[in-house]
Design an enzyme around this catalytic site. Structure first.
Site, mmCIF file in Angstrom:
data_model
loop_
_atom_site.group_PDB
_atom_site.id
_atom_site.type_symbol
_atom_site.label_atom_id
_atom_site.label_comp_id
_atom_site.label_asym_id
_atom_site.label_seq_id
_atom_site.Cartn_x
_atom_site.Cartn_y
_atom_site.Cartn_z
ATOM 1 N N ASP A 1 7.983 -17.823 -9.678
ATOM 2 C CA ASP A 1 7.916 -19.103 -10.395
ATOM 3 C C ASP A 1 6.480 -19.627 -10.435
ATOM 4 O OD1 ASP A 1 8.910 -21.244 -11.806
ATOM 5 O OD2 ASP A 1 9.702 -22.292 -10.052
ATOM 6 N N LEU B 1 10.590 3.434 -3.978
ATOM 7 C CA LEU B 1 11.102 2.062 -4.024
ATOM 8 C C LEU B 1 11.982 1.832 -5.258
ATOM 9 C CD1 LEU B 1 9.182 -1.152 -3.271
ATOM 10 C CD2 LEU B 1 10.022 -0.892 -5.598
ATOM 11 N N HIS C 1 2.578 -16.278 -18.324
ATOM 12 C CA HIS C 1 3.552 -15.188 -18.186
ATOM 13 C C HIS C 1 2.841 -13.830 -18.230
ATOM 14 C CE1 HIS C 1 6.719 -18.034 -18.204
ATOM 15 N NE2 HIS C 1 6.627 -18.359 -19.483
HETATM 16 C C1 IPE Z 1 13.734 -19.544 -11.917
HETATM 17 O O1 IPE Z 1 12.654 -20.305 -12.342
HETATM 18 C C2 IPE Z 1 13.943 -18.389 -12.836
HETATM 19 C C3 IPE Z 1 12.911 -17.357 -12.813
HETATM 20 C C4 IPE Z 1 11.873 -17.315 -12.015
HETATM 21 C C5 IPE Z 1 13.108 -16.289 -13.763
HETATM 22 P P1 IPE Z 1 12.848 -21.581 -13.263
HETATM 23 O O2 IPE Z 1 11.485 -22.145 -13.483
HETATM 24 O O3 IPE Z 1 13.626 -21.243 -14.459
HETATM 25 O O4 IPE Z 1 13.731 -22.536 -12.337
HETATM 26 P P2 IPE Z 1 13.886 -24.107 -12.320
HETATM 27 O O5 IPE Z 1 14.122 -24.553 -13.727
HETATM 28 O O6 IPE Z 1 12.601 -24.666 -11.785
HETATM 29 O O7 IPE Z 1 15.033 -24.361 -11.401
HETATM 30 C C1 IPE Z 2 8.453 -18.427 -13.980
HETATM 31 O O1 IPE Z 2 7.474 -19.313 -14.371
HETATM 32 C C2 IPE Z 2 8.803 -17.433 -15.056
HETATM 33 C C3 IPE Z 2 10.087 -17.694 -15.718
HETATM 34 C C4 IPE Z 2 10.962 -18.582 -15.342
HETATM 35 C C5 IPE Z 2 10.400 -16.893 -16.872
HETATM 36 P P1 IPE Z 2 7.823 -20.645 -15.140
HETATM 37 O O2 IPE Z 2 7.710 -20.391 -16.607
HETATM 38 O O3 IPE Z 2 9.111 -21.220 -14.704
HETATM 39 O O4 IPE Z 2 6.612 -21.574 -14.678
HETATM 40 P P2 IPE Z 2 6.671 -23.113 -14.356
HETATM 41 O O5 IPE Z 2 7.752 -23.327 -13.346
HETATM 42 O O6 IPE Z 2 6.953 -23.820 -15.640
HETATM 43 O O7 IPE Z 2 5.313 -23.427 -13.803
HETATM 44 MG MG MG Z 3 9.606 -22.532 -13.251
#
Ligand code: IPE
Ligand code: IPE
Ligand code: MG
Length: 226
Positions: free
Chosen positions: A12, A123, A29
């Site tokens: 995240d 792995l 990303h």
């Molecule tokens: C969780 O992250 C999903 C992934 C890392 C793929 P999100 O950014 O979607 O989660 P929330 O919205 O903060 O709970």
């Molecule tokens: C995690 O990063 C990747 C996915 C959930 C696809 P985020 O896109 O959720 O990044 P933040 O949480 O907005 O910083």
């Molecule tokens: Mg996120």
């Protein structure tokens, strides 16, 4: 040192990493995807056998369509560009999640990658795409009903999860400071250890993984025992 056999990571913070730099979220990303290869290599080096990465949740479809399609293209490109290196390193690539909402092209690439690495001895890298813990349980229960199972046990449910041969995660890591599971591996993480770090996923590195593993190895996993 006790090394976790299965580590699962909620990757995240990509969006915040980009926003902090005045970049579009997709740049975050891309940076996040670019560090995966090094983390996979380091995980294998420290003796981790299974690495699950949460790449796209069942809830992530709520995002703007540009971000969703950007993430899907990124996944497709990742498979195309990294498959040979993963194969060369003995990595078995697998996917967990719903398949019916993924484009046919991406699905074909995922299936081909799984087939090409099925005999890899190193792995196991499990990429969770359109994955939701509740959806996985719904799918397992649906299968139970379809199979006419009336003797419902932990085992009969576990057998119907997406990857029944993969052991439950020993350690779940979440980056970016959020303290929640966001629908990741709900059934499988019943007795997992959790490690949270404020580091955003694009800044995560080998030393961070070492810290998480060290924290894990110092814990007493009683699993209900005294
Ligand atoms: C969780 O992250 C999903 C992934 C890392 C793929 P999100 O950014 O979607 O989660 P929330 O919205 O903060 O709970
Ligand atoms: C995690 O990063 C990747 C996915 C959930 C696809 P985020 O896109 O959720 O990044 P933040 O949480 O907005 O910083
Ligand atoms: Mg996120």
């Amino acid at each position: 040192m006790a090394v976790p056999e299965h580590v699962a990571i909620i990757m995240d913070g990509n969006g915040r990493w980009a926003t902090k730099r005045g970049l579009p979220r997709l740049a975050g990303h891309h940076k996040g995807a670019s560090i995966v290869e090094g983390i996979v290599r380091h995980a294998a080096d420290v003796g981790i056998k299974y690495l699950s990465l949460y790449a796209f949740s069942t809830e992530n479809w709520k995002r703007l369509s540009d971000e969703v399609s950007g993430l899907m293209s990124l996944l497709e490109r990742y498979i195309a560009e990294k498959l040979s290196a993963l194969k060369a390193n003995g990595v078995r690539l697998r996917f967990a999640g719903r398949k019916d909402r993924i484009s046919l092209r991406l699905r074909a690439a995922m299936e081909a990658a799984e087939a090409e690495t099925v005999d890899a001895g190193g792995l196991q890298l499990i990429v969770c795409i359109d994955y939701g813990g509740r959806q996985e349980i719904i799918d397992a229960v649906t299968a139970l009903v379809a199979d006419g199972v009336t003797d419902v046990t932990e085992e009969s449910i576990s057998k119907r999860m997406y990857l029944p041969d993969v052991p439950d995660p020993d350690l779940v890591i979440r980056t970016s400071g959020e303290l929640r599971v966001s629908n990741f591996l709900l059934w499988e993480s019943a007795y997992s250890e959790f490690y949270f770090t404020d580091t955003l996923w694009p800044d995560f590195d080998d030393a961070e993984l070492d810290k998480a593993v060290e924290s894990y190895s110092s814990r007493d996993r009683r699993k209900g025992g005294a």
